[in-house]
Motif scaffolding. Structure first.
Motif, PDB file in Angstrom:
ATOM      1  N   GLN A 177       0.861  -1.163   0.000  1.00  0.00           N
ATOM      2  CA  GLN A 177       0.000   0.000   0.000  1.00  0.00           C
ATOM      3  C   GLN A 177       0.903   1.220   0.000  1.00  0.00           C
ATOM      4  O   GLN A 177       1.751   1.424   0.844  1.00  0.00           O
ATOM      5  CB  GLN A 177      -0.883   0.003   1.248  1.00  0.00           C
ATOM      6  CG  GLN A 177      -1.928   1.093   1.216  1.00  0.00           C
ATOM      7  CD  GLN A 177      -2.872   0.953   2.357  1.00  0.00           C
ATOM      8  OE1 GLN A 177      -2.730   0.030   3.170  1.00  0.00           O
ATOM      9  NE2 GLN A 177      -3.823   1.881   2.420  1.00  0.00           N
ATOM     10  N   ASP A 236     -19.362  -2.940 -10.952  1.00  0.00           N
ATOM     11  CA  ASP A 236     -18.240  -2.083 -10.576  1.00  0.00           C
ATOM     12  C   ASP A 236     -17.939  -1.067 -11.659  1.00  0.00           C
ATOM     13  O   ASP A 236     -17.603   0.087 -11.387  1.00  0.00           O
ATOM     14  CB  ASP A 236     -16.998  -2.939 -10.276  1.00  0.00           C
ATOM     15  CG  ASP A 236     -16.673  -3.849 -11.437  1.00  0.00           C
ATOM     16  OD1 ASP A 236     -17.573  -4.024 -12.300  1.00  0.00           O
ATOM     17  OD2 ASP A 236     -15.559  -4.393 -11.501  1.00  0.00           O
ATOM     18  N   ALA A 252     -10.575   5.808  -3.972  1.00  0.00           N
ATOM     19  CA  ALA A 252     -10.941   5.086  -2.754  1.00  0.00           C
ATOM     20  C   ALA A 252     -11.805   3.867  -3.091  1.00  0.00           C
ATOM     21  O   ALA A 252     -11.627   2.770  -2.523  1.00  0.00           O
ATOM     22  CB  ALA A 252     -11.675   6.018  -1.802  1.00  0.00           C
ATOM     23  N   PHE A 253     -12.747   4.025  -4.088  1.00  0.00           N
ATOM     24  CA  PHE A 253     -13.614   2.910  -4.458  1.00  0.00           C
ATOM     25  C   PHE A 253     -12.804   1.775  -5.070  1.00  0.00           C
ATOM     26  O   PHE A 253     -13.008   0.592  -4.742  1.00  0.00           O
ATOM     27  CB  PHE A 253     -14.672   3.412  -5.459  1.00  0.00           C
ATOM     28  CG  PHE A 253     -15.437   2.303  -6.138  1.00  0.00           C
ATOM     29  CD1 PHE A 253     -16.384   1.557  -5.424  1.00  0.00           C
ATOM     30  CD2 PHE A 253     -15.170   1.948  -7.459  1.00  0.00           C
ATOM     31  CE1 PHE A 253     -17.037   0.534  -6.062  1.00  0.00           C
ATOM     32  CE2 PHE A 253     -15.838   0.924  -8.066  1.00  0.00           C
ATOM     33  CZ  PHE A 253     -16.781   0.201  -7.371  1.00  0.00           C
ATOM     34  N   THR A 311      -9.642   1.106  -4.643  1.00  0.00           N
ATOM     35  CA  THR A 311      -8.791   0.482  -3.640  1.00  0.00           C
ATOM     36  C   THR A 311      -9.601  -0.503  -2.796  1.00  0.00           C
ATOM     37  O   THR A 311      -9.228  -1.681  -2.627  1.00  0.00           O
ATOM     38  CB  THR A 311      -8.161   1.549  -2.740  1.00  0.00           C
ATOM     39  OG1 THR A 311      -7.432   2.468  -3.582  1.00  0.00           O
ATOM     40  CG2 THR A 311      -7.241   0.933  -1.721  1.00  0.00           C
ATOM     41  N   GLU A 312     -10.716  -0.046  -2.282  1.00  0.00           N
ATOM     42  CA  GLU A 312     -11.523  -0.926  -1.441  1.00  0.00           C
ATOM     43  C   GLU A 312     -12.121  -2.076  -2.254  1.00  0.00           C
ATOM     44  O   GLU A 312     -12.232  -3.206  -1.768  1.00  0.00           O
ATOM     45  CB  GLU A 312     -12.623  -0.111  -0.761  1.00  0.00           C
ATOM     46  CG  GLU A 312     -12.091   0.897   0.260  1.00  0.00           C
ATOM     47  CD  GLU A 312     -13.202   1.674   0.913  1.00  0.00           C
ATOM     48  OE1 GLU A 312     -14.379   1.385   0.573  1.00  0.00           O
ATOM     49  OE2 GLU A 312     -12.917   2.552   1.733  1.00  0.00           O
ATOM     50  N   TRP A 313     -12.518  -1.795  -3.488  1.00  0.00           N
ATOM     51  CA  TRP A 313     -13.154  -2.841  -4.337  1.00  0.00           C
ATOM     52  C   TRP A 313     -12.203  -3.989  -4.583  1.00  0.00           C
ATOM     53  O   TRP A 313     -12.545  -5.163  -4.416  1.00  0.00           O
ATOM     54  CB  TRP A 313     -13.630  -2.230  -5.638  1.00  0.00           C
ATOM     55  CG  TRP A 313     -14.190  -3.259  -6.624  1.00  0.00           C
ATOM     56  CD1 TRP A 313     -13.508  -3.911  -7.564  1.00  0.00           C
ATOM     57  CD2 TRP A 313     -15.505  -3.748  -6.658  1.00  0.00           C
ATOM     58  NE1 TRP A 313     -14.290  -4.774  -8.233  1.00  0.00           N
ATOM     59  CE2 TRP A 313     -15.583  -4.683  -7.681  1.00  0.00           C
ATOM     60  CE3 TRP A 313     -16.673  -3.467  -5.902  1.00  0.00           C
ATOM     61  CZ2 TRP A 313     -16.748  -5.354  -8.015  1.00  0.00           C
ATOM     62  CZ3 TRP A 313     -17.818  -4.137  -6.256  1.00  0.00           C
ATOM     63  CH2 TRP A 313     -17.872  -5.078  -7.292  1.00  0.00           C
ATOM     64  N   GLU A 370      -9.475  -4.728  -2.895  1.00  0.00           N
ATOM     65  CA  GLU A 370      -9.112  -5.406  -1.655  1.00  0.00           C
ATOM     66  C   GLU A 370     -10.170  -6.437  -1.293  1.00  0.00           C
ATOM     67  O   GLU A 370      -9.852  -7.588  -0.941  1.00  0.00           O
ATOM     68  CB  GLU A 370      -8.952  -4.379  -0.523  1.00  0.00           C
ATOM     69  CG  GLU A 370      -7.698  -3.547  -0.627  1.00  0.00           C
ATOM     70  CD  GLU A 370      -7.590  -2.524   0.485  1.00  0.00           C
ATOM     71  OE1 GLU A 370      -8.566  -2.470   1.293  1.00  0.00           O
ATOM     72  OE2 GLU A 370      -6.570  -1.808   0.546  1.00  0.00           O
ATOM     73  N   LEU A 371     -11.400  -5.999  -1.355  1.00  0.00           N
ATOM     74  CA  LEU A 371     -12.473  -6.936  -1.002  1.00  0.00           C
ATOM     75  C   LEU A 371     -12.573  -8.080  -2.006  1.00  0.00           C
ATOM     76  O   LEU A 371     -12.837  -9.223  -1.665  1.00  0.00           O
ATOM     77  CB  LEU A 371     -13.815  -6.202  -0.929  1.00  0.00           C
ATOM     78  CG  LEU A 371     -13.973  -5.191   0.202  1.00  0.00           C
ATOM     79  CD1 LEU A 371     -15.275  -4.428   0.069  1.00  0.00           C
ATOM     80  CD2 LEU A 371     -13.890  -5.894   1.546  1.00  0.00           C
ATOM     81  N   SER A 378      -9.696 -10.478  -1.419  1.00  0.00           N
ATOM     82  CA  SER A 378      -9.834 -11.227  -0.168  1.00  0.00           C
ATOM     83  C   SER A 378     -10.947 -12.261  -0.231  1.00  0.00           C
ATOM     84  O   SER A 378     -11.082 -13.076   0.676  1.00  0.00           O
ATOM     85  CB  SER A 378     -10.091 -10.242   0.992  1.00  0.00           C
ATOM     86  OG  SER A 378     -11.320  -9.547   0.754  1.00  0.00           O
TER      87      SER A 378
END
Length: 605
Positions: free
Chosen positions: A43, A110, A128-129, A131-133, A135-136, A139
């Motif tokens: 990151q 998306d 931000a979207f 990055t979080e998208w 990551e999720l 995972s």
């Protein structure tokens, strides 16, 4: 699809995004496969963007396989789209113009968010979207159901509309097919009803024919014994006839021999007398001739009146079956109650009235006998025949006195003059001849008709001869000069007979159309026409008073008319075949005689 990627996104993220875009463009079957890219990254903050060192990673064989599968999916889509384009071209060539359509695939959820943030210039929110998208997603916290495409209501409505249009088209086709099937079914039903009705009619006719055949078979079975018996009788009669012919020939030969011997004896005796007596003069050898009747005679019935015959009360009292063929003529004796009949069986016969006993039978004609007439003194009978001869018979001696052969075709009728010196005959050779009864020679020939002369008669107590011809005319002739005095025109078919009444002032003529015309001799014109129907009128006869006219019809009946009142009186029916001739009893119209083709003559009283 518009995809916005920030400059801070690592290349691995870019490759992941391109892989997901390829997965979204792949078919549904391939799209279900889940490709997960795991890559370790640090990151990074905004401050260390330039200091970050990128490491070169080896190419992942799974990604290469994914790219190859993606290319295969693209080729497959192109191959499927090509037939659709060909179909579109064919439909456009078939006469229907199809516009090109561009369809847009639904966005992945998306991508939908990215496009929304880029459209509104929300860069930080986009970073931000993403990055979080990712990551999720890396995972594994997202479920497959959460990664579906954004629902497109228009696309669904459009698909449903196309399906609806297609179903409506199929429904219309089904309706057209059903309508055609209904018309065909109605046609077949009508044909079935027609054939069923025709079949019923044929069955009815068949049953009727079967019943008729059974009835006729049963009817004709009754005739077999009678036919066998008649055949036997015919064979016996033919044998007897042959034996009689042999005997007749034998007797004729004897008669000829005796006549030769007699003639030889008479010749020898005449030679002996000639030597002793003087020869007669030539004038004494000339045959005598009867003088022509005078014209100054008066008709004794000219001013007489008699009561009309009561034909309305007449009924058939007797039927005399005396001939084997049709009875063509009937005539009364002028002095005694005797009647003569002529028949097609080559014979003529005399009968006593009213009991109908056979008095005399004459045989000698070689063909049918068409007419018979009595001499005014009643001692002679004249007959006419189809063998073109006229025979004079001596009733007292019961033999043929003379045979007249002047006609060259069939002779139809004959009539004696009231003085008895002349006999007139009519023939199919279109002539009428007057014979002298003293010299038995033809004294006059009446020529003028252009067809067969069917009947001849004298005007009562005069020298006028009346003829009816097949040329549709009725003519009057002078006996002495042989000239035509008057011709009556008006019939549309051949005239069968023409007769006078007792006063001699009216003529009744009948033709083959069933029309009877009455002519006034004094003014030479027709004054009444009687139509008896579709059958021919064969003969007509006035009663003694001239008030009632009886007509012999071809429909086996006798029709009577009152010519003074011009009304139909009665119809006499009783014969089985056509009525050929009729005659009222001359003494007082006590009864009426009729001759028929059924081989009989009947008395009506």
């Amino acid at each position: 699809l518009k995809v916005g990627v920030a400059s801070t996104v690592p290349p691995a993220f870019a490759r992941a995004a391109s892989a997901m875009a390829a997965r979204a463009s792949a078919p549904a079957g391939e799209r279900d496969k889940t490709y997960t890219i795991f890559e370790e990254y640090n990151q990074l903050s905004d401050e260390s963007d330039e200091e970050f060192e990128y490491e070169e990673l080896p190419e992942d064989p799974e990604l290469q396989e994914d790219e190859e599968e993606t290319l295969d999916d693209i080729n497959r889509l192109l191959a499927e789209a090509k037939p659709q384009e060909d179909d579109g071209q064919q439909s456009s060539q078939g006469g229907t113009h199809v516009h090109a359509q561009v369809s847009q695939r639904p966005q992945v959820i998306d991508d939908f968010f990215r496009n929304f943030l880029i459209r509104h210039s929300m860069k930080r929110s986009l970073e931000a979207f993403q990055t979080e998208w990712y990551e999720l997603q890396q995972s594994g916290k997202f479920k497959n159901s959460e990664l579906e495409v954004v629902p497109d209501i228009y696309t669904r409505n459009h698909g449903l509309h196309e399906e609806l249009v297609m179903l409506r088209g199929e429904v219309e086709k089904a309706r057209a097919v059903a309508a055609t099937a209904k018309q065909t079914w109605d046609k077949f039903r009508k044909e079935r009803d027609f054939h069923r009705m025709h079949h019923r009619r044929v069955v009815q006719e068949k049953n009727k024919l079967i019943v008729d055949l059974r009835r006729l078979k049963k009817h004709y079975e009754q005739y077999e014994p009678t036919l066998t018996e008649l055949k036997h009788k015919y064979e016996v009669a033919m044998k007897e006839k042959m034996l009689m012919r042999l005997e007749r020939d034998r007797f004729l030969s004897k008669v000829e021999t005796l006549q030769k011997q007699l003639s030889q004896v008479q010749a020898d005796s005449k030679d002996d007398l000639a030597a002793a007596q003087e020869q007669p003069t030539d004038t004494s050898r000339r045959p005598k001739q009867a003088p022509w009747p005078s014209e100054d005679r008066t008709n004794p019935y000219a001013n007489s009146t008699f009561e009309a015959a009561r034909v309305s009360e007449m009924k058939k009292t007797s039927t005399f079956k005396g001939h084997l063929g049709a009875v063509s003529r009937v005539a009364f004796h002028p002095k005694i109650p005797v009647v003569a009949t002529a028949s097609d069986d080559h014979t003529w016969k005399m009968w006593s009235m009213p009991d109908g006993q056979l008095v005399l039978s004459g045989e000698g004609h070689r063909d049918w006998v068409s007419g018979v007439a009595f001499h005014p003194r009643g001692s002679l009978v004249a007959t006419t025949s189809g063998d073109a001869t006229v025979k004079i018979w001596d009733v007292s001696k019961e033999r043929c006195k003379h045979t007249l052969t002047d006609h060259n075709q069939a002779v139809w009728a004959c009539a004696f003059h009231d003085l008895g010196d002349f006999l007139v005959t009519c023939s199919m050779d279109q002539t009428t001849k007057a014979f002298d009864m003293t010299s038995m020679k033809c004294r006059q020939t009446f020529r003028g008709h252009v067809d067969s002369v069917n009947h001849v008669a004298f005007q009562p107590y005069s020298n006028i001869v009346l003829t009816a011809s097949g040329d549709k005319t009725v003519s009057m002739w002078d006996l002495r000069t042989g000239l035509c005095v008057q011709t009556f025109y008006g019939h549309a078919n051949a005239c069968n007979q023409a007769v006078f009444n007792m006063r001699g002032d009216t003529i009744a003529s009948c033709d083959a159309d069933g029309v009877v015309k009455l002519w006034d001799v004094r003014v030479v014109s027709e004054y009444l026409q009687i139509d008896t129907g579709n059958h021919p009128a064969n003969a007509a006869c006035f009663d003694r008073g001239g008030k009632v006219l009886a007509i012999a019809s071809g429909d086996a009946s006798i029709k009577t008319f009152n010519v003074e009142d011009r009304v139909f009186v009665a119809g006499l029916e009783g014969h089985e075949d056509s009525v050929q001739d009729i005659a009222f009893e001359p003494g007082g119209d006590k009864y009426l005689l009729s001759a028929s083709s059924d081989g009989s003559f009947a008395m009506w009283q």
